[in-house]
Design a protein around this motif. Structure first.
Motif, short mmCIF file in Angstrom:
data_model
loop_
_atom_site.label_atom_id
_atom_site.label_comp_id
_atom_site.label_asym_id
_atom_site.label_seq_id
_atom_site.Cartn_x
_atom_site.Cartn_y
_atom_site.Cartn_z
N SER A 1 57.87 22.09 56.82
CA SER A 1 57.89 20.73 57.37
C SER A 1 57.36 19.76 56.34
CB SER A 1 57.07 20.64 58.66
OG SER A 1 55.69 20.85 58.40
N GLY A 2 57.64 18.50 56.55
CA GLY A 2 57.18 17.46 55.62
C GLY A 2 57.28 16.09 56.26
N ARG A 3 57.23 15.10 55.43
CA ARG A 3 57.22 13.72 55.91
C ARG A 3 58.46 13.43 56.76
NH1 ARG A 3 56.10 8.44 52.07
NH2 ARG A 3 55.88 6.92 53.77
N GLY A 4 58.22 12.89 57.95
CA GLY A 4 59.30 12.56 58.86
C GLY A 4 59.70 13.68 59.79
N ASP A 5 59.23 14.90 59.53
CA ASP A 5 59.51 16.02 60.42
C ASP A 5 58.51 16.04 61.57
OD1 ASP A 5 61.61 16.96 58.83
OD2 ASP A 5 60.25 18.17 57.61
N ARG A 6 58.86 16.81 62.60
CA ARG A 6 57.97 16.97 63.75
C ARG A 6 57.53 18.42 63.86
NH1 ARG A 6 59.37 13.63 69.25
NH2 ARG A 6 58.73 11.58 68.48
N VAL A 7 56.24 18.60 64.10
CA VAL A 7 55.67 19.89 64.47
C VAL A 7 55.26 19.77 65.92
CG1 VAL A 7 53.83 21.55 64.05
CG2 VAL A 7 54.90 20.36 62.13
N LEU A 8 55.77 20.65 66.75
CA LEU A 8 55.56 20.54 68.19
C LEU A 8 54.59 21.62 68.67
CD1 LEU A 8 56.32 19.33 70.97
CD2 LEU A 8 58.29 20.88 71.00
N GLY A 9 53.51 21.15 69.28
CA GLY A 9 52.57 22.06 69.93
C GLY A 9 52.51 21.76 71.41
N THR A 10 51.41 22.12 72.04
CA THR A 10 51.23 21.85 73.46
C THR A 10 49.92 21.10 73.68
OG1 THR A 10 50.13 23.96 73.89
CG2 THR A 10 52.54 23.92 74.08
N ASP A 11 49.74 20.60 74.88
CA ASP A 11 48.56 19.78 75.20
C ASP A 11 47.27 20.36 74.65
OD1 ASP A 11 49.51 17.56 76.49
OD2 ASP A 11 49.37 18.42 78.49
N TYR A 12 47.08 21.67 74.82
CA TYR A 12 45.79 22.28 74.47
C TYR A 12 45.98 23.39 73.45
CZ TYR A 12 45.16 19.76 78.79
OH TYR A 12 45.20 18.78 79.76
#
Length: 355
Positions: free
Chosen positions: A95-106
């Motif tokens: 990943s890098g600039r402009g990309d999204r890393v998706l996690g969860t609330d906690y």
């Protein structure tokens, strides 16, 4: 004045737990309640005679031990200085600039810090009842999403989703999105969820599974973690890993620890007994305590103010739990499971605060 690049200068350092002073008993870092395997201690001590040498960059014996226990391909095992190193390298590689890393609330907060280092946007999908929601993760995926991180069991919640939900999540994600399943506490749930089901996802080429020796194996000080990777992803990650990242003593101790499954399973069982008893006693006080599949419990109070009173009462008795304000759970404290005498002291302090 020498200045950092702007995005680093604007970052906050990753926040570790408040450890108090030398008189404090810390229940803040999810360390093991019990010492590591005597075989691991001996192996680490024996390896100290070779400190003049660099450590094995291939982690040969450690990889072999992991493969023996989990019936996996040792060439697809990579080891890191804790799973944190592997998480950081995965984010830098994919990943890098402009990309999204998706996690969860906690989800694990370090993922957000590692994403900021590469100027990727860290986004959280909603959890339901403090538990990962596969449907909410899938809905949150956008064309910019490059990586999805899921902690199972969860930290700081302790909650667990079944392997079937992890498999459903993988099937619901686009093929070009990397799924990372962080199983730092998996040994506390392996007896009910077959780990081979999740490890087999790596055969697809789009999923990574991470584990650590810091929790159930009691090797937090050794800084040893590992992951199971598709071969192509492992090739890219090796470019970023420090080639001498785990010391000789730590590799030897970790290999001996994982081979001593009887000791680890005894630690898990004893921890679970203390955890479940303590959780029930806290529920009897009126606290909300999700069922935990880890070596800690999350205590939810009636309000933020009540949680703060409890924290002060604990500190007055030289006991320290982890405040959860950084996760948006300011009405919660997280309590690492310690020996029974310590948990009894914690219960008395909580009774006093709630009274």
């Amino acid at each position: 004045m020498i200045r950092p690049v702007p995005h680093i200068g604007s970052m906050a350092a990753y926040a570790l737990a408040d450890l108090g002073d030398e008189d404090t008993i810390s229940l803040a870092q999810n360390e093991s309640a019990f010492p590591t395997s005597p075989a691991a201690i001996k192996a680490g001590r024996d390896a100290m005679s070779d400190l003049q040498l660099y450590p094995d960059p291939e982690w040969s014996d450690l990889r072999a031990a992991i493969a023996e226990v989990h019936n996996v391909d040792p060439t697809r095992v990579l080891c890191g200085a804790g799973s944190m190193e592997l998480i950081g390298c995965l984010i830098r590689a994919f990943s890098g600039r402009g990309d999204r890393v998706l996690g969860t609330d906690y989800g694990y907060a370090f993922v957000a810090s590692a994403s900021a280092q590469v100027q990727a946007d860290y986004v959280r999908a909603r959890e339901v009842d403090l538990t990962v929601s596969v449907d909410d993760i899938i809905v949150a995926v956008t064309p910019e999403t490059r990586i999805v991180f899921v902690c199972n069991p969860g930290n700081p919640t302790g909650t667990l989703i079944p392997n079937s939900e992890i498999l459903r999540l993988r099937d619901g994600l686009p093929a070009d999105v990397l799924l990372v399943v962080d199983q730092a506490y998996a040994e506390f749930a392996d007896q009910i969820h077959d780990p081979a089901e999740v490890f087999s996802l790596t055969d697809r080429g789009d999923t990574v599974v991470l584990r650590t020796f810091s929790k159930a194996y009691g090797l937090a000080a050794a800084r040893a973690g590992w992951g199971y990777f598709p071969s192509e992803i492992a090739t890219e990650l090796r470019k970023l890993l420090n080639p001498n990242n785990i010391s000789i003593a730590s590799q030897a101790a970790a290999a001996a620890a994982i081979r001593d499954q009887a000791h680890m399973q005894d630690v898990v069982a004893r921890t679970g007994e203390i955890r479940d008893r303590y959780a029930e006693e806290c529920r009897a006080l009126g606290l909300t305590v999700p069922q935990s599949h880890t070596n800690f419990v999350l205590l939810r109070f009636a309000s933020t103010q009540e949680a703060q009173r409890a924290d002060l009462a604990l500190r007055a008795d030289n006991l320290l739990m982890r405040g959860m304000g950084g996760y948006g759970l300011s009405d919660c404290l997280r309590a690492t499971i310690c020996e029974e005498a310590v948990m009894d002291r914690c219960l008395l302090a909580l009774k006093g605060a709630l009274a």
